[in-house]
Every structure is written in structure tokens, then in C-alpha cells.
Scaffold this active site. Sequence first.
Site, PDB file in Angstrom:
ATOM      1  N   CYS A 187      30.413   1.088 -79.058  1.00 15.67           N
ATOM      2  CA  CYS A 187      30.073   2.167 -79.982  1.00 15.67           C
ATOM      3  C   CYS A 187      31.110   2.251 -81.107  1.00 15.67           C
ATOM      4  O   CYS A 187      32.268   1.904 -80.931  1.00 15.67           O
ATOM      5  CB  CYS A 187      30.023   3.499 -79.231  1.00 15.67           C
ATOM      6  SG  CYS A 187      29.450   4.884 -80.262  1.00 15.67           S
TER       7      CYS A 187
ATOM      8  N   ASP B 268      32.336   4.861 -82.210  1.00 14.67           N
ATOM      9  CA  ASP B 268      33.164   6.050 -81.955  1.00 14.67           C
ATOM     10  C   ASP B 268      34.660   5.721 -82.086  1.00 14.67           C
ATOM     11  O   ASP B 268      35.142   4.768 -81.472  1.00 14.67           O
ATOM     12  CB  ASP B 268      32.854   6.566 -80.546  1.00 14.67           C
ATOM     13  CG  ASP B 268      33.442   7.941 -80.297  1.00 14.67           C
ATOM     14  OD1 ASP B 268      34.683   8.105 -80.439  1.00 14.67           O
ATOM     15  OD2 ASP B 268      32.686   8.860 -79.958  1.00 14.67           O
TER      16      ASP B 268
ATOM     17  N   ARG C 278      37.195   6.967 -80.862  1.00  9.89           N
ATOM     18  CA  ARG C 278      38.031   7.107 -79.660  1.00  9.89           C
ATOM     19  C   ARG C 278      37.927   5.908 -78.730  1.00  9.89           C
ATOM     20  O   ARG C 278      38.685   5.805 -77.759  1.00  9.89           O
ATOM     21  CB  ARG C 278      37.610   8.372 -78.887  1.00  9.89           C
ATOM     22  CG  ARG C 278      37.762   9.641 -79.684  1.00  9.89           C
ATOM     23  CD  ARG C 278      36.998  10.776 -79.031  1.00  9.89           C
ATOM     24  NE  ARG C 278      35.557  10.510 -79.030  1.00  9.89           N
ATOM     25  CZ  ARG C 278      34.652  11.333 -78.486  1.00  9.89           C
ATOM     26  NH1 ARG C 278      35.045  12.444 -77.887  1.00  9.89           N
ATOM     27  NH2 ARG C 278      33.368  11.041 -78.532  1.00  9.89           N
TER      28      ARG C 278
ATOM     29  N   HIS D 171      30.066   4.651 -73.632  1.00  3.88           N
ATOM     30  CA  HIS D 171      31.143   5.602 -73.300  1.00  3.88           C
ATOM     31  C   HIS D 171      30.585   6.996 -73.083  1.00  3.88           C
ATOM     32  O   HIS D 171      29.609   7.392 -73.721  1.00  3.88           O
ATOM     33  CB  HIS D 171      32.210   5.611 -74.414  1.00  3.88           C
ATOM     34  CG  HIS D 171      31.735   6.221 -75.695  1.00  3.88           C
ATOM     35  ND1 HIS D 171      32.050   7.503 -76.084  1.00  3.88           N
ATOM     36  CD2 HIS D 171      30.937   5.734 -76.685  1.00  3.88           C
ATOM     37  CE1 HIS D 171      31.482   7.766 -77.252  1.00  3.88           C
ATOM     38  NE2 HIS D 171      30.800   6.715 -77.646  1.00  3.88           N
TER      39      HIS D 171
ATOM     40  N   CYS E 255      29.317  10.320 -75.700  1.00  6.37           N
ATOM     41  CA  CYS E 255      28.794   9.595 -76.866  1.00  6.37           C
ATOM     42  C   CYS E 255      27.856  10.524 -77.653  1.00  6.37           C
ATOM     43  O   CYS E 255      26.831  10.975 -77.130  1.00  6.37           O
ATOM     44  CB  CYS E 255      28.049   8.332 -76.427  1.00  6.37           C
ATOM     45  SG  CYS E 255      27.454   7.333 -77.815  1.00  6.37           S
TER      46      CYS E 255
HETATM   47 CO    CO Z   1      29.266   6.702 -78.983  1.00  2.00          CO
END
Ligand code: CO
Length: 214
Positions: free
Chosen positions: A41, A43, A45, A97, A100
Amino acid sequence: MMFEEIFQKNSQWVAEKLSVDENYFANLAAGQHPEYLYIGCSDSRVTAEDLMGLQPGEVFIHRNVANLVITTDNNLNAVVQYAVERLKVKHIIICGHYECGGVAAAMNPSDMGQLNSWLQALRDVYRLHRKELDAITDEKKRVDRLVELNVREQCINVIKIDHVQRSWYATGFPTIHGWVFDVRTGRLIDLDLDMYSIFGEVRSIYDVVRGDRE
Ligand code: CO
């Protein structure tokens, strides 16, 4: 971090690398031979190399919202084909994750512009597993389970790709792995998917390389 500090940090990073090995960047420039293709992803993090403890040169990376493998996505296809045919990666990792945003959004439909069509693929995963998911009363656990089921479906999508099938039959590689990164603990979870038997269940539908010969 302030924007200007990024370049200072970069200079420090270069100095650190060279203090350990003066040929560090010369070696990096010589070429890459990563064993892994990581599809995760976008993302912020979920930092691929960091969470796996890998260094530059060790993992080829593709990231998008909610780690989707859309088989008509030219970007994804180019990455996978290059990784499999040229780099000859041994492993393809699909890493989802918990927490998400894309997965949560897919479970709670709203107008998200460009993300509407992108997230439909995730809603398809929800539809495929609706019985199991709707039976989970705790909302957090339900979203967590969709994160896991999404990884499983994206692993299946990887094997739908013809050049992945060709490589698989010719060399036995790449091996496909489904993982979830738990942002709440930092732990990486291997879903232990048996892709040989999972693909076996749907081969008669998706095997475009050998399907017509058996
Ligand atoms: Co995500």
C-alpha cells in the site's frame, strides 16, 4: 520534518554509508539483483524496506492504494513483468496492512472521486466474501479480515498474469506470499497462503498457459 532538512538528512545518509564502505554507491550503481518484488500500500506508515530490514538493491517495489493487483493496470503489469523476466525475482510479496484507509473506505461507500473506480476492486473482494465478513460483528475485526482476504485475492490476481504463469511452469518461480503488516505493533504477519492449492482450485478458470493443453 522541515522540507529543507531533507537534503541535510540526505547528506548525512551519504556520509554514513561511505564511512562504512567507501564503494557503497559505486556498487549500487553497478546494478540491481533483488530477490523480492514487494507490492504494498502507498500508506506512509508502511515503509517496505524498513519493515523488512532490507537495504537498497534488495527489493523491487510497487505501491498503490490498498495494494491492489489489477491485471489491466499497465503500471503494475510492467513492474511485474520486468521483475519476473529480467530481474528473475524469486518471491512476489503482496503486503496489506491493518488500519488501511482504502480498505475501510471500500466497506463504507462514499463519493471519493478518482478512488471510486479504483476501490471497486476491493468492493468485489467484499462481495466475494460477504457471508464471512458480515458475520463478524466487531467492525474493526471485520475491516481487519477484509485486509487479509484482500491480500489473498491479490495473490490470486498475480497468478492470473500470463507471464507469471509461464515463469512458474518453466522455473517454479516466483513463489507468491501474502503478508499483513500490523501498524499497531510493527509486526509482519505471514498469512501462510498455500498458493499452489489455492491456484489449483481456480486453475480451470484462469490458467491461460497450460489450461488449453490439459
Ligand atoms: Co493502506
